[in-house]
Design an enzyme around this catalytic site. Structure first.
Site, mmCIF file in Angstrom:
data_model
loop_
_atom_site.group_PDB
_atom_site.id
_atom_site.type_symbol
_atom_site.label_atom_id
_atom_site.label_comp_id
_atom_site.label_asym_id
_atom_site.label_seq_id
_atom_site.Cartn_x
_atom_site.Cartn_y
_atom_site.Cartn_z
ATOM 1 N N ASN A 19 -1.371 3.566 5.240
ATOM 2 C CA ASN A 19 -1.963 4.458 4.253
ATOM 3 C C ASN A 19 -3.184 5.200 4.776
ATOM 4 O OD1 ASN A 19 -2.274 5.650 1.694
ATOM 5 N ND2 ASN A 19 -3.727 4.094 1.069
ATOM 6 N N TYR A 97 -2.564 18.979 7.476
ATOM 7 C CA TYR A 97 -2.032 17.903 6.646
ATOM 8 C C TYR A 97 -0.529 18.042 6.356
ATOM 9 C CZ TYR A 97 -1.971 14.394 2.922
ATOM 10 O OH TYR A 97 -1.687 13.298 2.138
ATOM 11 N N LYS A 101 2.351 15.271 7.623
ATOM 12 C CA LYS A 101 3.168 14.475 6.704
ATOM 13 C C LYS A 101 4.663 14.729 6.928
ATOM 14 C CE LYS A 101 -0.077 12.094 4.890
ATOM 15 N NZ LYS A 101 -0.141 10.636 5.048
ATOM 16 N N THR A 132 -9.123 10.539 -6.056
ATOM 17 C CA THR A 132 -9.843 9.735 -5.065
ATOM 18 C C THR A 132 -10.789 10.660 -4.300
ATOM 19 O OG1 THR A 132 -8.225 10.116 -3.311
ATOM 20 C CG2 THR A 132 -7.831 8.215 -4.762
#
Length: 177
Positions: A19, A97, A101, A132
């Site tokens: 993670n 990003y 991914k 978050t």
């Protein structure tokens, strides 16, 4: 001190959840992204997963029901990125990003292909954008909690032996590649 039998039973890993993740600069288009920035994101989001997974494979192989869950993202779906009706196709172009991914998803598929014979189920999870520190700078409000996002990870970590491997999943089921 535990007995030899007890110590042997602790010498395994049942579930690995990869993670760790970094986003790279938000809103930086591919044409303005230095190679070093892309390398930094890939080093964490892809190479880091490879290194950790390879390091613990001996422990996973000792488990009666080993599972690997790689936390991915819906932005790693080429289908979402190219579907004009999907909100992700409207996100700013980025070379960090989303690329990492998508690469993570492919790495996950390759592990799934290799490790299925060992009974190790390997899947990427798309938990959705959760409120978050990682998402605090996004240009839209995030109301999903980390606990809500973790539900798909928990489901994949506790799959039965005949469960899927090499699929891409979110709360609603399979995510298109």
């Amino acid at each position: 001190m535990p007995s030899r039998a007890a110590a042997a039973s602790l010498d395994r890993l049942d579930v690995l959840v990869n993670n760790a993740g970094v986003s790279g600069p938000l809103g930086e288009p591919p044409s303005g992204t230095p190679a070093a920035t892309l390398r930094e994101v890939f080093e964490t989001n892809v190479v880091g997963v490879l290194m950790v997974t390879n390091a613990v494979l001996p422990l996973l192989r000792r488990s009666p029901a080993p599972r690997v869950v790689n936390v991915s993202s819906g932005v790693g779906s080429l289908a979402h990125q190219t579907d004009p009706g999907h909100y992700m196709s409207g996100l700013p172009a980025s070379a960090t990003y989303p690329l990492s991914k998508t690469a993570l998803n492919q790495l996950t598929v390759q592990y799934a292909r290799e490790l299925r014979k060992d009974g190790i189920l390997v899947n990427p999870a798309a938990p959705g954008a959760c409120a978050t520190d990682f998402t605090k700078d996004l240009p839209f409000p995030i109301t999903r909690t980390a606990a809500q996002g973790a539900a798909v990870v928990i489901r994949l970590a506790t799959l039965p032996a005949d469960g899927p491997t090499g699929g891409f999943f979110d709360d609603d089921g399979r995510v298109p590649w």
